[in-house]
Write a protein that holds these residues in place. Structure first.
Motif, PDB file in Angstrom:
ATOM      1  N   GLY A 216       0.772  -1.229   0.000  1.00 44.61           N
ATOM      2  CA  GLY A 216       0.000   0.000   0.000  1.00 44.61           C
ATOM      3  C   GLY A 216       0.803   1.278   0.000  1.00 44.61           C
ATOM      4  O   GLY A 216       0.231   2.356  -0.226  1.00 44.61           O
ATOM      5  N   ASP A 217       2.128   1.228   0.252  1.00 43.02           N
ATOM      6  CA  ASP A 217       2.899   2.455   0.420  1.00 43.02           C
ATOM      7  C   ASP A 217       4.150   2.545  -0.445  1.00 43.02           C
ATOM      8  O   ASP A 217       4.620   3.660  -0.701  1.00 43.02           O
ATOM      9  CB  ASP A 217       3.317   2.608   1.896  1.00 43.02           C
ATOM     10  CG  ASP A 217       2.145   2.882   2.800  1.00 43.02           C
ATOM     11  OD1 ASP A 217       1.750   4.039   2.926  1.00 43.02           O
ATOM     12  OD2 ASP A 217       1.614   1.925   3.370  1.00 43.02           O
ATOM     13  N   LEU A 218       4.712   1.438  -0.868  1.00 45.99           N
ATOM     14  CA  LEU A 218       5.981   1.507  -1.592  1.00 45.99           C
ATOM     15  C   LEU A 218       5.833   2.269  -2.910  1.00 45.99           C
ATOM     16  O   LEU A 218       6.593   3.207  -3.183  1.00 45.99           O
ATOM     17  CB  LEU A 218       6.509   0.093  -1.847  1.00 45.99           C
ATOM     18  CG  LEU A 218       7.905   0.022  -2.487  1.00 45.99           C
ATOM     19  CD1 LEU A 218       8.935   0.738  -1.623  1.00 45.99           C
ATOM     20  CD2 LEU A 218       8.317  -1.433  -2.703  1.00 45.99           C
ATOM     21  N   ALA A 219       4.854   1.896  -3.729  1.00 39.09           N
ATOM     22  CA  ALA A 219       4.672   2.570  -5.026  1.00 39.09           C
ATOM     23  C   ALA A 219       4.266   4.034  -4.865  1.00 39.09           C
ATOM     24  O   ALA A 219       4.870   4.925  -5.501  1.00 39.09           O
ATOM     25  CB  ALA A 219       3.646   1.807  -5.868  1.00 39.09           C
ATOM     26  N   PRO A 220       3.251   4.392  -4.022  1.00 39.49           N
ATOM     27  CA  PRO A 220       2.920   5.814  -3.848  1.00 39.49           C
ATOM     28  C   PRO A 220       4.071   6.638  -3.289  1.00 39.49           C
ATOM     29  O   PRO A 220       4.282   7.778  -3.711  1.00 39.49           O
ATOM     30  CB  PRO A 220       1.728   5.782  -2.884  1.00 39.49           C
ATOM     31  CG  PRO A 220       1.150   4.434  -3.029  1.00 39.49           C
ATOM     32  CD  PRO A 220       2.294   3.526  -3.311  1.00 39.49           C
ATOM     33  N   SER A 221       4.836   6.082  -2.360  1.00 36.38           N
ATOM     34  CA  SER A 221       5.964   6.833  -1.795  1.00 36.38           C
ATOM     35  C   SER A 221       7.011   7.121  -2.861  1.00 36.38           C
ATOM     36  O   SER A 221       7.561   8.231  -2.927  1.00 36.38           O
ATOM     37  CB  SER A 221       6.590   6.044  -0.640  1.00 36.38           C
ATOM     38  OG  SER A 221       5.675   5.853   0.409  1.00 36.38           O
ATOM     39  N   ILE A 222       7.284   6.146  -3.729  1.00 33.31           N
ATOM     40  CA  ILE A 222       8.254   6.368  -4.804  1.00 33.31           C
ATOM     41  C   ILE A 222       7.733   7.406  -5.791  1.00 33.31           C
ATOM     42  O   ILE A 222       8.491   8.266  -6.282  1.00 33.31           O
ATOM     43  CB  ILE A 222       8.567   5.032  -5.505  1.00 33.31           C
ATOM     44  CG1 ILE A 222       9.300   4.094  -4.539  1.00 33.31           C
ATOM     45  CG2 ILE A 222       9.406   5.253  -6.756  1.00 33.31           C
ATOM     46  CD1 ILE A 222       9.567   2.722  -5.108  1.00 33.31           C
ATOM     47  N   ILE A 223       6.424   7.382  -6.087  1.00 34.00           N
ATOM     48  CA  ILE A 223       5.846   8.362  -7.015  1.00 34.00           C
ATOM     49  C   ILE A 223       5.975   9.779  -6.455  1.00 34.00           C
ATOM     50  O   ILE A 223       6.410  10.706  -7.155  1.00 34.00           O
ATOM     51  CB  ILE A 223       4.375   8.012  -7.296  1.00 34.00           C
ATOM     52  CG1 ILE A 223       4.292   6.720  -8.120  1.00 34.00           C
ATOM     53  CG2 ILE A 223       3.681   9.154  -8.036  1.00 34.00           C
ATOM     54  CD1 ILE A 223       2.886   6.222  -8.313  1.00 34.00           C
ATOM     55  N   PHE A 224       5.596   9.970  -5.195  1.00 32.97           N
ATOM     56  CA  PHE A 224       5.723  11.305  -4.594  1.00 32.97           C
ATOM     57  C   PHE A 224       7.191  11.706  -4.472  1.00 32.97           C
ATOM     58  O   PHE A 224       7.531  12.887  -4.616  1.00 32.97           O
ATOM     59  CB  PHE A 224       5.049  11.329  -3.219  1.00 32.97           C
ATOM     60  CG  PHE A 224       3.566  11.547  -3.286  1.00 32.97           C
ATOM     61  CD1 PHE A 224       3.048  12.818  -3.415  1.00 32.97           C
ATOM     62  CD2 PHE A 224       2.692  10.478  -3.227  1.00 32.97           C
ATOM     63  CE1 PHE A 224       1.681  13.027  -3.474  1.00 32.97           C
ATOM     64  CE2 PHE A 224       1.323  10.670  -3.293  1.00 32.97           C
ATOM     65  CZ  PHE A 224       0.814  11.948  -3.418  1.00 32.97           C
ATOM     66  N   LEU A 225       8.065  10.753  -4.216  1.00 31.58           N
ATOM     67  CA  LEU A 225       9.492  11.057  -4.145  1.00 31.58           C
ATOM     68  C   LEU A 225       9.999  11.560  -5.490  1.00 31.58           C
ATOM     69  O   LEU A 225      10.759  12.543  -5.556  1.00 31.58           O
ATOM     70  CB  LEU A 225      10.243   9.804  -3.709  1.00 31.58           C
ATOM     71  CG  LEU A 225      11.739   9.952  -3.388  1.00 31.58           C
ATOM     72  CD1 LEU A 225      11.932  10.926  -2.240  1.00 31.58           C
ATOM     73  CD2 LEU A 225      12.332   8.597  -3.029  1.00 31.58           C
ATOM     74  N   LEU A 226       9.579  10.927  -6.572  1.00 30.99           N
ATOM     75  CA  LEU A 226       9.979  11.378  -7.904  1.00 30.99           C
ATOM     76  C   LEU A 226       9.405  12.757  -8.222  1.00 30.99           C
ATOM     77  O   LEU A 226      10.068  13.581  -8.868  1.00 30.99           O
ATOM     78  CB  LEU A 226       9.516  10.356  -8.950  1.00 30.99           C
ATOM     79  CG  LEU A 226      10.185   8.974  -8.889  1.00 30.99           C
ATOM     80  CD1 LEU A 226       9.585   8.043  -9.918  1.00 30.99           C
ATOM     81  CD2 LEU A 226      11.690   9.091  -9.100  1.00 30.99           C
ATOM     82  N   CYS A 227       8.180  13.016  -7.772  1.00 31.79           N
ATOM     83  CA  CYS A 227       7.588  14.346  -7.992  1.00 31.79           C
ATOM     84  C   CYS A 227       8.393  15.430  -7.290  1.00 31.79           C
ATOM     85  O   CYS A 227       8.641  16.509  -7.862  1.00 31.79           O
ATOM     86  CB  CYS A 227       6.137  14.345  -7.511  1.00 31.79           C
ATOM     87  SG  CYS A 227       5.009  13.352  -8.509  1.00 31.79           S
ATOM     88  N   TYR A 228       8.810  15.173  -6.063  1.00 31.13           N
ATOM     89  CA  TYR A 228       9.599  16.179  -5.343  1.00 31.13           C
ATOM     90  C   TYR A 228      11.004  16.305  -5.942  1.00 31.13           C
ATOM     91  O   TYR A 228      11.579  17.403  -5.942  1.00 31.13           O
ATOM     92  CB  TYR A 228       9.675  15.824  -3.859  1.00 31.13           C
ATOM     93  CG  TYR A 228       8.442  16.235  -3.099  1.00 31.13           C
ATOM     94  CD1 TYR A 228       8.193  17.566  -2.801  1.00 31.13           C
ATOM     95  CD2 TYR A 228       7.507  15.284  -2.677  1.00 31.13           C
ATOM     96  CE1 TYR A 228       7.053  17.944  -2.106  1.00 31.13           C
ATOM     97  CE2 TYR A 228       6.367  15.655  -1.986  1.00 31.13           C
ATOM     98  CZ  TYR A 228       6.151  16.985  -1.710  1.00 31.13           C
ATOM     99  OH  TYR A 228       5.015  17.363  -1.033  1.00 31.13           O
ATOM    100  N   PHE A 229      11.562  15.206  -6.435  1.00 29.27           N
ATOM    101  CA  PHE A 229      12.840  15.319  -7.141  1.00 29.27           C
ATOM    102  C   PHE A 229      12.687  16.143  -8.416  1.00 29.27           C
ATOM    103  O   PHE A 229      13.590  16.906  -8.788  1.00 29.27           O
ATOM    104  CB  PHE A 229      13.370  13.919  -7.496  1.00 29.27           C
ATOM    105  CG  PHE A 229      14.158  13.287  -6.393  1.00 29.27           C
ATOM    106  CD1 PHE A 229      15.216  13.957  -5.797  1.00 29.27           C
ATOM    107  CD2 PHE A 229      13.847  12.015  -5.941  1.00 29.27           C
ATOM    108  CE1 PHE A 229      15.942  13.373  -4.765  1.00 29.27           C
ATOM    109  CE2 PHE A 229      14.573  11.422  -4.923  1.00 29.27           C
ATOM    110  CZ  PHE A 229      15.623  12.110  -4.331  1.00 29.27           C
ATOM    111  N   ALA A 230      11.541  16.005  -9.097  1.00 29.22           N
ATOM    112  CA  ALA A 230      11.312  16.763 -10.321  1.00 29.22           C
ATOM    113  C   ALA A 230      11.148  18.250 -10.051  1.00 29.22           C
ATOM    114  O   ALA A 230      11.514  19.091 -10.893  1.00 29.22           O
ATOM    115  CB  ALA A 230      10.074  16.216 -11.048  1.00 29.22           C
ATOM    116  N   ILE A 231      10.586  18.606  -8.912  1.00 30.04           N
ATOM    117  CA  ILE A 231      10.364  20.013  -8.596  1.00 30.04           C
ATOM    118  C   ILE A 231      11.618  20.695  -8.052  1.00 30.04           C
ATOM    119  O   ILE A 231      11.720  21.921  -8.063  1.00 30.04           O
ATOM    120  CB  ILE A 231       9.197  20.143  -7.589  1.00 30.04           C
ATOM    121  CG1 ILE A 231       8.630  21.559  -7.619  1.00 30.04           C
ATOM    122  CG2 ILE A 231       9.630  19.811  -6.192  1.00 30.04           C
ATOM    123  CD1 ILE A 231       7.443  21.723  -6.707  1.00 30.04           C
ATOM    124  N   THR A 232      12.584  19.909  -7.593  1.00 32.08           N
ATOM    125  CA  THR A 232      13.798  20.487  -6.999  1.00 32.08           C
ATOM    126  C   THR A 232      14.568  21.378  -7.973  1.00 32.08           C
ATOM    127  O   THR A 232      14.979  22.497  -7.602  1.00 32.08           O
ATOM    128  CB  THR A 232      14.695  19.364  -6.455  1.00 32.08           C
ATOM    129  OG1 THR A 232      13.964  18.591  -5.503  1.00 32.08           O
ATOM    130  CG2 THR A 232      15.934  19.946  -5.787  1.00 32.08           C
TER     131      THR A 232
END
Length: 495
Positions: A216-232
């Motif tokens: 329930g958390d591994l895929a969503p956490s990676i997606i949000f992590l990539l979003c924050y990396f993209a905004i950096t």
């Protein structure tokens, strides 16, 4: 009948009757044919209805089967069968290993054993007359020397190893029941179960985001992590570009780094690494990071509603006083968040549980009030002060998303029964109403040029003029703050 007028009349009447008979027979045939046609039409209509119902049922079944079988992966099912075969094979090997005998020579011949057994039987039959009655197999009565029936004593519970690390039986005693002894040894030799994240906090403490799980958390956490990396990179570009650089962007940049750390920690936990310190760190990041994204909203709202006002020497207008109160409330929320976050490690102490819950609830309620009032102030300034529409919509949107996130936290915290920390509903609500709301707001901070949109440079200059009008910024502390701010601003402009 004789020929004559009477006979002719009878013949004529008979002919008419025969004609009527033929007519009735023809009508009966027509009616029967019509009845047959009607029955055939009714049967055809009924068959058509049955066919349509069958087709609809087949369509529904086809759709449902396609939907259900679409969720199944035949490769995973085959892999599961292979794994089950391996596990069953391992279990059989373990059983075979455990069923080995010890101390029995391999060269023993069963035929010799049977012959020896028969010989013993013959000897026993010869000596049966001299066997006492209490040793015979058909004995049903107690021997004469037994005065009372045997008393079965129950071993105390501490002998089973409860609450002590010693052996379950006293030294020098033998167990009357081998099964009890075996159970006690099993209790002492079993390894302790590893502590799960669910056991870290009391069950009546609601956890924001629940317990991270792999499904329930591994895929969503990676997606949000990539979003924050993209905004950096965009945030870094805004910071290093003179036309968009301002101190208000520092808090969103720090928030991005905090959320990157948050979702890294959450991904590590979902992958299977669960420790108390990692889980406490995640809860602290979730609790304190929200303040970093609320502070720019208050600052930008202040710049927006006072952009058309001249510098004020006194306490300022109503807008100034309202924004000052919001800044004080934000500082209180920050202090409560830090205090509650640092106290998470002491939740094992029941005396501190109420204090942590109160501080966390107060933090969420104050954040809700701040974000909601920022939206109200922005709308009021738009109508009363004739402010620009674009920054007003920006503030109202950000305030709305942060209000939803704050309201979600309050709902989670104040539920009479905390939600299941591992359910899919808890995870979906967290990622939609908290994580997604924060991501949208921080994207709005760095995607638009807030320095130009809210006239941050003019607002900063107006603040410096107001401090000088109040006599050097309100004392030594104000002068030090003003000098430090001017020095940092000059260094930033040179960079």
């Amino acid at each position: 009948m004789k020929d004559g007028p009477g006979k002719a009349a009878v013949q004529q009447r008979a002919l008419r009757v025969l004609k009527q008979k033929k007519l009735y027979e023809a009508q009966i045939g027509q009616l029967q044919q019509q009845t047959f046609n009607m029955e055939q039409a009714a049967l055809t209509t009924e068959n058509l209805r049955n066919t349509m119902a069958t087709v609809d049922a087949m369509k529904t079944a086809n759709k449902e089967l396609r939907k259900q079988y679409g969720k199944m992966d035949i490769d995973k099912i085959e892999q599961m069968h292979y794994e089950m075969e391996d596990l069953i094979e391992q279990a059989n090997e373990v059983q075979e290993s455990m069923s080995r005998t010890y101390g029995v020579p391999d060269e023993v011949d069963e035929a010799d054993l049977e012959a020896e057994l028969d010989a013993l039987g013959d000897d026993f039959a010869e000596e049966e007359e001299g066997i006492p009655s209490y040793l015979r197999e058909d004995a049903t009565e107690l021997p004469d020397f037994v005065d009372e029936p045997p008393v079965v004593t129950k071993a105390p519970e501490e002998r089973l190893g409860e609450g002590t690390d010693e052996l379950p039986l006293a030294l020098g005693t033998t167990p009357s029941n081998p099964d009890v002894h075996f159970a006690a040894l099993s209790i002492h030799t079993s390894a302790p179960a590893p502590m799960s994240s669910v056991d870290i906090f009391p069950s009546n403490i609601a956890l924001l985001g629940g317990i991270p799980t792999k499904s329930g958390d591994l895929a969503p956490s990676i997606i949000f992590l990539l979003c924050y990396f993209a905004i950096t990179p965009i945030a870094v570009y805004r910071i290093i570009t003179p036309s968009s650089r301002c101190f208000t962007l520092i808090r969103p940049v720090i928030f991005i780094l905090v959320r990157i750390a948050t979702f890294i920690v959450r991904s590590v936990q979902a992958a299977g690494t669960e420790t108390k310190n990692i889980f406490i760190a995640e809860q602290i990041l979730l609790l304190c990071g929200f303040i970093l994204i609320c502070e720019p909203l208050v600052t930008l709202t202040k710049y927006h509603v006072t952009r058309n006002m001249p510098p004020s020497e006194g306490k300022g207008t109503l807008w100034h006083r309202v924004m000052r109160l919001l800044q004080i409330a934000l500082m209180i929320a920050l202090i409560l968040g830090i205090s509650a976050g640092t106290s998470f490690s002491s939740l094992s102490d029941p005396s501190k549980e109420s204090s942590v819950k109160s501080q966390r609830d107060a933090n969420a309620i104050i954040c809700l009030i701040i974000t909601f009032l920022c939206g109200i102030v922005a709308v009021g300034g738009f109508f009363l002060e004739k402010l620009p529409l674009k920054p007003t919509l920006h503030l109202v949107g950000a305030a709305t998303f942060l209000t939803v996130a704050s309201l979600y936290k309050i709902v989670v915290y104040e539920k009479h029964t905390p939600p299941n920390p591992t359910s899919s509903g808890t995870k979906a609500a967290f990622y939609i109403f908290s994580s997604l709301m924060e991501l949208v707001v921080v994207w709005s901070y760095v995607f638009f040029n807030i320095k130009e949109e809210f006239d941050v440079a003019g607002a900063r200059e107006k603040e410096s003029i107001e401090k000088s009008m109040r006599g050097g910024g309100g004392g030594i502390v104000g002068q030090i703050g003003s000098v430090a701010g001017s020095v940092v601003e000059r260094v930033a402009n040179k960079v």
